[in-house]
Design a protein around this motif. Structure first.
Motif, PDB file in Angstrom:
ATOM      1  N   TYR A 143     103.449  89.668  42.356  1.00  0.00           N
ATOM      2  CA  TYR A 143     104.365  88.565  42.651  1.00  0.00           C
ATOM      3  C   TYR A 143     105.661  89.152  43.209  1.00  0.00           C
ATOM      4  CZ  TYR A 143     101.191  85.907  39.660  1.00  0.00           C
ATOM      5  OH  TYR A 143     100.068  85.313  39.112  1.00  0.00           O
ATOM      6  N   TYR A 144     106.404  88.315  43.915  1.00  0.00           N
ATOM      7  CA  TYR A 144     107.675  88.814  44.448  1.00  0.00           C
ATOM      8  C   TYR A 144     108.697  87.691  44.523  1.00  0.00           C
ATOM      9  CZ  TYR A 144     107.102  86.505  48.989  1.00  0.00           C
ATOM     10  OH  TYR A 144     106.990  85.560  49.984  1.00  0.00           O
ATOM     11  N   ALA A 145     109.950  88.104  44.540  1.00  0.00           N
ATOM     12  CA  ALA A 145     111.073  87.184  44.754  1.00  0.00           C
ATOM     13  C   ALA A 145     112.055  87.875  45.688  1.00  0.00           C
ATOM     14  CB  ALA A 145     111.759  86.832  43.437  1.00  0.00           C
ATOM     15  N   SER A 200     113.367  83.080  48.021  1.00  0.00           N
ATOM     16  CA  SER A 200     112.047  82.800  48.587  1.00  0.00           C
ATOM     17  C   SER A 200     111.047  83.677  47.848  1.00  0.00           C
ATOM     18  CB  SER A 200     112.000  83.088  50.089  1.00  0.00           C
ATOM     19  OG  SER A 200     112.224  84.464  50.342  1.00  0.00           O
ATOM     20  N   GLY A 201     109.767  83.274  47.807  1.00  0.00           N
ATOM     21  CA  GLY A 201     108.768  84.086  47.126  1.00  0.00           C
ATOM     22  C   GLY A 201     107.826  83.257  46.292  1.00  0.00           C
ATOM     23  N   ASN A 202     107.020  83.933  45.434  1.00  0.00           N
ATOM     24  CA  ASN A 202     106.041  83.233  44.596  1.00  0.00           C
ATOM     25  C   ASN A 202     106.222  83.517  43.107  1.00  0.00           C
ATOM     26  OD1 ASN A 202     105.141  85.851  44.395  1.00  0.00           O
ATOM     27  ND2 ASN A 202     103.103  85.478  45.229  1.00  0.00           N
ATOM     28  N   ALA A 203     107.306  84.244  42.747  1.00  0.00           N
ATOM     29  CA  ALA A 203     107.535  84.572  41.339  1.00  0.00           C
ATOM     30  C   ALA A 203     108.369  83.511  40.626  1.00  0.00           C
ATOM     31  CB  ALA A 203     108.227  85.925  41.213  1.00  0.00           C
ATOM     32  N   GLY A 204     109.109  82.712  41.384  1.00  0.00           N
ATOM     33  CA  GLY A 204     110.004  81.724  40.797  1.00  0.00           C
ATOM     34  C   GLY A 204     111.463  82.157  40.926  1.00  0.00           C
ATOM     35  N   ASN A 257      97.831  91.302  39.226  1.00  0.00           N
ATOM     36  CA  ASN A 257      98.304  90.361  40.248  1.00  0.00           C
ATOM     37  C   ASN A 257      99.759  90.682  40.624  1.00  0.00           C
ATOM     38  OD1 ASN A 257      95.868  88.765  40.200  1.00  0.00           O
ATOM     39  ND2 ASN A 257      96.579  87.934  38.237  1.00  0.00           N
TER      40      ASN A 257
END
Length: 342
Positions: free
Chosen positions: A245-247, A267-271, A243
């Motif tokens: 993820y990025y930040a 911004s992103g979905n990694a935290g 999977n």
């Protein structure tokens, strides 16, 4: 007297005397588009100790040369290519420079003395001592300062290793450019643990590894790059299940000889885990900043990084056998890359 005479010669040179037999029509003048101004960031190459006329000729005879900056005091010629768009921020106020666009002189035999002497692709027309012209192979270097501007230069550029010329690195710096989404300069990559990241301060300062595989670009180059303009950071991560993820952070800069991190605008979905590293100094096992109870030396146990007093939430340079960490998860691949926003 000699000094005054030399200055008069330079002024005459600015009138660009026509020297070929074909165009013995006297003199003509180039009207600079801007005075005491230079065009910045889109350099093809620079020539030293040449006359104004030679600078004009070198630019107009190169199809990719859109304009040039000339300093009559330094006898310096800086040739520029045409960017996709021009803004006022692309110009710098510098006394002694003139800025000239040559496109509106092309096709005029008075100015374009190679007009009747087309050269093959990869060649340019140069003048000879007897007033003639000859086609020679062009060894032109694009003095681009990062991967973002290399992508602007040619949208067909593909991802790979390029040489860039950021400020203070006249010899050039080899980097890996990820040419997706506008062009990114990759500063860190880990994919399989083949490279040892347990390195000392000097090694992290100068960089190490293989640009095609795993590497750290070098803190001194991060400082040089991010001191030349505004940059954003993108971190891409892959977990054990594949999977992704990025930040992204809209502000990224490395300051001073201690390589202090400034990072904001997540911004992103990694935290938003690197925010806790904001305004902290870089640490390595031989230049440790913090010791955390139960862990010990942050850099020794968690890898070189911009650790805070609690060590933080991100360990992308630690021993690969422990996997890479971006709280709250472990990962097996990481890539950090920066992109110019100016």
């Amino acid at each position: 007297m000699l000094f005054i005479f030399g200055r008069l010669l330079l002024l005459l040179g600015n009138m660009l005397l026509v020297s070929t037999e074909q165009y013995k029509s006297g003199i003509f003048r180039i009207n600079p588009d801007r005075l005491d101004t230079k065009f910045d960031r889109y350099r093809i190459s620079t020539f030293e100790n040449i006359s104004p006329r030679m600078c004009f000729d070198k630019c107009i005879r190169r199809p990719r040369c859109h304009s040039y900056n000339y300093n009559r005091h330094l006898l310096r010629c800086e040739m520029n290519y045409q960017p996709p768009y021009v803004s006022s921020s692309d110009f710098l106020n510098e006394v002694g420079f003139i800025y000239v666009e040559v496109d509106h002189y092309r096709g005029d035999p008075l100015y374009d003395t190679c007009l009747g002497n087309p050269c093959k692709p990869g060649e340019i027309c140069e003048g000879t001592n007897d007033g003639g012209v000859v086609c020679v192979k062009e060894y032109e270097v694009i003095d681009e300062d990062d991967c973002t501007n290399l992508k602007k230069l040619n949208i067909r550029n593909e991802s790979g290793v390029y040489t860039i010329y950021p400020d203070k690195t006249a010899e050039g710096l080899q980097v890996f450019c990820d040419m997706t989404n506008g062009g990114w300069t990759v500063i860190q990559r880990r994919i399989n643990g083949s490279e040892n990241f347990h390195r000392n301060w000097v090694e992290y300062e100068n960089g190490f590894g293989n640009l095609q595989h795993e590497f750290w670009l070098g803190n001194k180059y991060l400082n040089i790059l991010t001191s030349s303009g505004s940059y954003k950071l993108r971190v891409e991560l892959v977990d054990t299940n594949g999977n992704m993820y990025y930040a992204e952070y809209s502000t990224f800069a490395i300051r001073s000889s201690n390589y202090i991190l400034t990072i904001n605008g997540y911004s992103g979905n990694a935290g938003n885990m690197m925010q806790s590293n904001n305004e902290y100094l870089f640490s390595t096992y031989d230049r440790e900043r913090y010791y955390f109870h139960g862990i010990g030396s942050c850099a020794s146990s968690s890898g070189a990084w911009w650790h805070n007093p609690n060590c933080g939430n991100v360990y992308l340079n630690r021993d690969y056998s422990n996997q890479l960490y971006w709280s709250p998860n472990n990962y097996i691949k990481s890539a950090m890359m920066i992109q110019s926003t100016t």
